[in-house]
Design a protein around this motif. Structure first.
Motif, PDB file in Angstrom:
ATOM      1  N   THR A 169       0.866  -1.178   0.000  1.00 36.53           N
ATOM      2  CA  THR A 169       0.000   0.000   0.000  1.00 36.53           C
ATOM      3  C   THR A 169       0.901   1.226   0.000  1.00 36.53           C
ATOM      4  O   THR A 169       1.775   1.362   0.861  1.00 36.53           O
ATOM      5  CB  THR A 169      -0.911   0.017   1.235  1.00 36.53           C
ATOM      6  OG1 THR A 169      -1.668  -1.198   1.264  1.00 36.53           O
ATOM      7  CG2 THR A 169      -1.873   1.192   1.185  1.00 36.53           C
ATOM      8  N   ALA A 197      -0.770   7.931 -10.388  1.00 38.11           N
ATOM      9  CA  ALA A 197      -0.532   6.567 -10.869  1.00 38.11           C
ATOM     10  C   ALA A 197      -1.751   6.046 -11.617  1.00 38.11           C
ATOM     11  O   ALA A 197      -2.895   6.388 -11.307  1.00 38.11           O
ATOM     12  CB  ALA A 197      -0.186   5.651  -9.698  1.00 38.11           C
ATOM     13  N   TYR A 204      -3.935   2.655 -13.447  1.00 41.22           N
ATOM     14  CA  TYR A 204      -4.195   1.227 -13.263  1.00 41.22           C
ATOM     15  C   TYR A 204      -3.340   0.422 -14.244  1.00 41.22           C
ATOM     16  O   TYR A 204      -3.274   0.725 -15.433  1.00 41.22           O
ATOM     17  CB  TYR A 204      -5.673   0.927 -13.512  1.00 41.22           C
ATOM     18  CG  TYR A 204      -6.041  -0.524 -13.299  1.00 41.22           C
ATOM     19  CD1 TYR A 204      -6.394  -0.993 -12.037  1.00 41.22           C
ATOM     20  CD2 TYR A 204      -6.027  -1.424 -14.351  1.00 41.22           C
ATOM     21  CE1 TYR A 204      -6.726  -2.321 -11.829  1.00 41.22           C
ATOM     22  CE2 TYR A 204      -6.355  -2.761 -14.157  1.00 41.22           C
ATOM     23  CZ  TYR A 204      -6.700  -3.203 -12.894  1.00 41.22           C
ATOM     24  OH  TYR A 204      -7.022  -4.530 -12.691  1.00 41.22           O
ATOM     25  N   GLU A 212      -0.098   0.299 -14.228  1.00 45.36           N
ATOM     26  CA  GLU A 212       1.220   0.917 -14.431  1.00 45.36           C
ATOM     27  C   GLU A 212       2.286   0.189 -13.622  1.00 45.36           C
ATOM     28  O   GLU A 212       2.040  -0.309 -12.523  1.00 45.36           O
ATOM     29  CB  GLU A 212       1.169   2.380 -14.027  1.00 45.36           C
ATOM     30  CG  GLU A 212       2.485   3.121 -14.260  1.00 45.36           C
ATOM     31  CD  GLU A 212       2.420   4.583 -13.858  1.00 45.36           C
ATOM     32  OE1 GLU A 212       3.454   5.268 -13.949  1.00 45.36           O
ATOM     33  OE2 GLU A 212       1.336   5.037 -13.433  1.00 45.36           O
ATOM     34  N   LEU A 227       5.556   0.106 -11.340  1.00 38.38           N
ATOM     35  CA  LEU A 227       6.262   0.913 -10.356  1.00 38.38           C
ATOM     36  C   LEU A 227       7.595   0.256 -10.048  1.00 38.38           C
ATOM     37  O   LEU A 227       7.762  -0.952 -10.221  1.00 38.38           O
ATOM     38  CB  LEU A 227       5.433   1.041  -9.068  1.00 38.38           C
ATOM     39  CG  LEU A 227       4.004   1.558  -9.216  1.00 38.38           C
ATOM     40  CD1 LEU A 227       3.302   1.551  -7.863  1.00 38.38           C
ATOM     41  CD2 LEU A 227       3.983   2.953  -9.823  1.00 38.38           C
ATOM     42  N   VAL A 259       0.258  -1.603 -10.405  1.00 45.23           N
ATOM     43  CA  VAL A 259      -0.871  -0.977  -9.728  1.00 45.23           C
ATOM     44  C   VAL A 259      -2.150  -1.741 -10.045  1.00 45.23           C
ATOM     45  O   VAL A 259      -2.495  -1.958 -11.209  1.00 45.23           O
ATOM     46  CB  VAL A 259      -1.017   0.497 -10.162  1.00 45.23           C
ATOM     47  CG1 VAL A 259      -2.239   1.122  -9.513  1.00 45.23           C
ATOM     48  CG2 VAL A 259       0.235   1.278  -9.817  1.00 45.23           C
ATOM     49  N   ASN A 313      -4.955  -1.287  -7.475  1.00 45.29           N
ATOM     50  CA  ASN A 313      -5.978  -0.578  -6.701  1.00 45.29           C
ATOM     51  C   ASN A 313      -5.709   0.916  -6.719  1.00 45.29           C
ATOM     52  O   ASN A 313      -4.577   1.347  -6.446  1.00 45.29           O
ATOM     53  CB  ASN A 313      -5.989  -1.071  -5.246  1.00 45.29           C
ATOM     54  CG  ASN A 313      -7.151  -1.993  -4.962  1.00 45.29           C
ATOM     55  OD1 ASN A 313      -7.722  -2.580  -5.880  1.00 45.29           O
ATOM     56  ND2 ASN A 313      -7.508  -2.126  -3.694  1.00 45.29           N
ATOM     57  N   LEU A 314      -6.705   1.708  -7.034  1.00 44.78           N
ATOM     58  CA  LEU A 314      -6.603   3.169  -6.987  1.00 44.78           C
ATOM     59  C   LEU A 314      -7.630   3.679  -5.981  1.00 44.78           C
ATOM     60  O   LEU A 314      -8.836   3.709  -6.270  1.00 44.78           O
ATOM     61  CB  LEU A 314      -6.858   3.775  -8.373  1.00 44.78           C
ATOM     62  CG  LEU A 314      -5.848   3.402  -9.462  1.00 44.78           C
ATOM     63  CD1 LEU A 314      -6.296   3.952 -10.805  1.00 44.78           C
ATOM     64  CD2 LEU A 314      -4.465   3.918  -9.116  1.00 44.78           C
ATOM     65  N   SER A 323      -4.502   6.378  -1.248  1.00 44.00           N
ATOM     66  CA  SER A 323      -3.392   5.433  -1.396  1.00 44.00           C
ATOM     67  C   SER A 323      -3.541   4.647  -2.681  1.00 44.00           C
ATOM     68  O   SER A 323      -4.555   4.731  -3.380  1.00 44.00           O
ATOM     69  CB  SER A 323      -3.343   4.478  -0.194  1.00 44.00           C
ATOM     70  OG  SER A 323      -4.527   3.701  -0.128  1.00 44.00           O
ATOM     71  N   VAL A 324      -2.502   3.897  -2.985  1.00 48.07           N
ATOM     72  CA  VAL A 324      -2.456   3.055  -4.187  1.00 48.07           C
ATOM     73  C   VAL A 324      -2.122   1.637  -3.756  1.00 48.07           C
ATOM     74  O   VAL A 324      -1.184   1.421  -2.978  1.00 48.07           O
ATOM     75  CB  VAL A 324      -1.401   3.574  -5.187  1.00 48.07           C
ATOM     76  CG1 VAL A 324      -1.168   2.564  -6.310  1.00 48.07           C
ATOM     77  CG2 VAL A 324      -1.834   4.912  -5.774  1.00 48.07           C
ATOM     78  N   CYS A 334      -0.725  -2.038  -4.749  1.00 50.90           N
ATOM     79  CA  CYS A 334       0.227  -2.530  -5.751  1.00 50.90           C
ATOM     80  C   CYS A 334       0.590  -3.973  -5.435  1.00 50.90           C
ATOM     81  O   CYS A 334       0.756  -4.342  -4.260  1.00 50.90           O
ATOM     82  CB  CYS A 334       1.465  -1.632  -5.738  1.00 50.90           C
ATOM     83  SG  CYS A 334       2.908  -2.306  -6.555  1.00 50.90           S
ATOM     84  N   ARG A 340       7.173   6.055  -9.947  1.00 48.20           N
ATOM     85  CA  ARG A 340       6.437   5.675 -11.157  1.00 48.20           C
ATOM     86  C   ARG A 340       7.414   5.490 -12.318  1.00 48.20           C
ATOM     87  O   ARG A 340       8.432   6.179 -12.391  1.00 48.20           O
ATOM     88  CB  ARG A 340       5.421   6.754 -11.526  1.00 48.20           C
ATOM     89  CG  ARG A 340       4.265   6.886 -10.556  1.00 48.20           C
ATOM     90  CD  ARG A 340       3.326   7.984 -11.048  1.00 48.20           C
ATOM     91  NE  ARG A 340       2.803   7.677 -12.379  1.00 48.20           N
ATOM     92  CZ  ARG A 340       2.184   8.558 -13.176  1.00 48.20           C
ATOM     93  NH1 ARG A 340       2.056   9.817 -12.768  1.00 48.20           N
ATOM     94  NH2 ARG A 340       1.724   8.209 -14.355  1.00 48.20           N
TER      95      ARG A 340
END
Length: 506
Positions: A40, A47, A49, A51, A53, A63, A65-66, A70-71, A73, A90
């Motif tokens: 998380t 960011a 969906y 993508e 990292l 990724v 979860n948007l 938070s994101v 991953c 990113r």
């Protein structure tokens, strides 16, 4: 020496003129929480969906979860050395994989990295693992057959190039064997084969690789392996990576056969990731988008028009059922997505009928449109004859007094079952299948003892290949049974029967 100051001035002028005043902007964030292959992240507000990292230890993540603050991953590697506060940045590109001819003959992981010990793979192009499927206008009707070399399938459940045919059945009923036989049968047909292993044992993948190598199929095959010991994230992206590799060849006008072994384990891996990402569980704890998981994968298999490359990608997804329950959640999902299914039955398998194809539940929605004329002509009554035999067999199993017509139907059905038995890793050519179907469906094996039918047909086809090479070559090339070919088969069969009839009497 006099010109040196002038040269220096000239170089400085070029540097000033070409100086790039643009600034580089990297968006970095930090890890809030990490564990079980899930991270998380905070600070990556832009960011996207899917993508990629990059973490400070070099491991990549994707990724999935948007959320508002938070994101979420998934890690595509080990989380060793990562902790709360670790830096992540990113990359600005979606998850992709290297594609190209260099992959042929190699075994790679879900990220396209070689795992066969044969050195690095030099690919010149990369393709995103996720992309929108080809539209309706860019698709061509499925009319060209893709021969599996398995008589029971090519005769009754034909597969065309660009079709998606599901292989479904319980554990240990020969699902993978059918897929491997189909790959072996593409030898010399200019078809690129991709085998995607999802959640399989590493020893199983190694055995399949050795089989392909032993029969010369590795020269036109790619193995993408995400074994049971790999993280769920790699099992999740493996089929998409394999599809991206296949799309590269399809865009070049080539034909591709891709096997997903199996999508049941793929759905389980996605369920694990979804639950760890705190997504809402639904039926059987699968997330609500599990149908979309497989539909967006299988929709990418098709046959393209010439304007879009003219290639094709044929998909053979495999689904494992429990106790023959085809009405379970994941099996019904994939059945509704594909263009038909080959159902393998445990009872047939244990009774010695191999491949254990259940004729009643197996279907191809393309059907005769993707079948050679010779097989279509000779196999026309095969399914009906087998269905009639099954029905009579149930009603007459306790009867001793049967009329001659019923006995004839039963004897004919038993002989059809015998010719459908096929050894492992022995795919048959179109000509051999056509000869077998012609002599069996026309009742020309009625005088052959039941116990000798399988060996008789096999030996007769070998005899035809050795003595009637022109006829067999004509059937193989044209895919049709001419009148001359039929007469040749009948006369050769009569002569062969005379030679071997003494063995039956003995």
């Amino acid at each position: 020496m006099k010109n040196q100051p002038e040269e220096i001035v000239s170089i400085l002028r070029d540097q000033i003129a070409n100086y790039d005043v643009r600034t580089r902007r990297d968006e970095v964030g930090s890890v809030l929480e990490i564990g079980d292959g899930i991270a998380t992240l905070y600070g990556l507000d832009n960011a996207l969906y899917g993508e990629l990292l990059e973490f400070e230890n070099g491991v990549q993540g994707m990724v999935l979860n948007l959320e508002k603050d938070s994101v979420g991953c998934v890690l595509l590697g080990s989380d060793s050395g990562l902790h709360e506060g670790s830096v992540v940045r990113r990359t600005g590109r979606s998850a992709d994989v290297g594609v190209g001819d260099a992959l042929i003959g190699r075994t790679v992981d879900a990220l396209g990295a070689p795992i066969d010990g044969l050195g690095p793979i030099e690919t010149t192009e990369r393709r995103p693992i996720e992309r929108e499927a080809s539209g309706v206008l860019s698709r061509e009707p499925v009319t060209v057959p893709l021969q599996t070399g398995i008589l029971a399938i090519d005769a009754m459940v034909p597969i065309g190039r660009g079709q998606r045919e599901l292989i479904i059945g319980d554990r240990e009923t020969g699902k993978t064997s059918i897929a491997v036989d189909a790959i072996l049968n593409q030898k010399g047909l200019d078809v690129i084969c991709i085998y995607v292993a999802i959640g399989q044992k590493a020893s199983t993948v190694a055995r399949i690789r050795n089989t392909l190598d032993r029969y010369g199929a590795l020269k036109y095959s790619i193995i993408v392996s995400a074994t049971a010991s790999d993280p769920a994230s790699l099992q999740y992206i493996a089929p998409y990576a394999g599809t991206a590799m296949g799309e590269y060849f399809m865009a070049q006008g080539k034909d591709v056969l891709i096997v997903y072994d199996d999508l049941s384990k793929h759905a389980v891996a996605y369920r694990a990731l979804s639950l760890l990402l705190h997504r809402s569980p639904g039926r059987e704890a699968y997330p609500g988008d599990v149908f979309y998981l497989h539909s967006r994968l299988l929709e990418r298999s098709c046959r393209l028009t010439k304007e879009y490359g003219g290639g094709s990608m044929t998909a053979l997804p495999i689904i494992e059922t429990l106790a023959g329950d085809v009405s379970a959640y994941i099996p019904t999902n994939v059945i509704s997505i594909t263009d038909g299914q080959i159902y393998l039955e445990s009872d047939l398998f244990f009774a010695g009928q191999r491949p254990a194809v259940n004729v009643g539940l197996s279907v191809s929605r393309v059907g005769g449109a993707a079948q050679t004329r010779a097989i279509k002509k000779t196999a026309g009554t095969l399914r009906i004859d087998l269905a009639r035999f099954r029905e009579l067999e149930v009603f007459t199993q306790f009867s001793s007094d049967l009329d001659s017509a019923t006995q004839e139907t039963l004897n004919h059905g038993r002989r059809l079952l015998e010719i459908l038995k096929q050894p492992l890793y022995h795919p048959q050519s179109v000509a051999r299948q056509a000869v077998t179907l012609y002599i069996s469906t026309n009742g020309l094996l009625a005088d052959v003892p039941l116990a000798a039918v399988s060996g008789f047909v096999n030996d007769f086809c070998t005899e035809m290949e050795n003595t009637q090479q022109e006829t067999m070559a004509e059937i193989q090339q044209t895919g049709a049974l001419s009148g001359t070919a039929v007469e040749t088969i009948r006369s050769a069969l009569e002569e062969y029967k005379k030679r071997v009839s003494k063995q039956w009497q003995a």
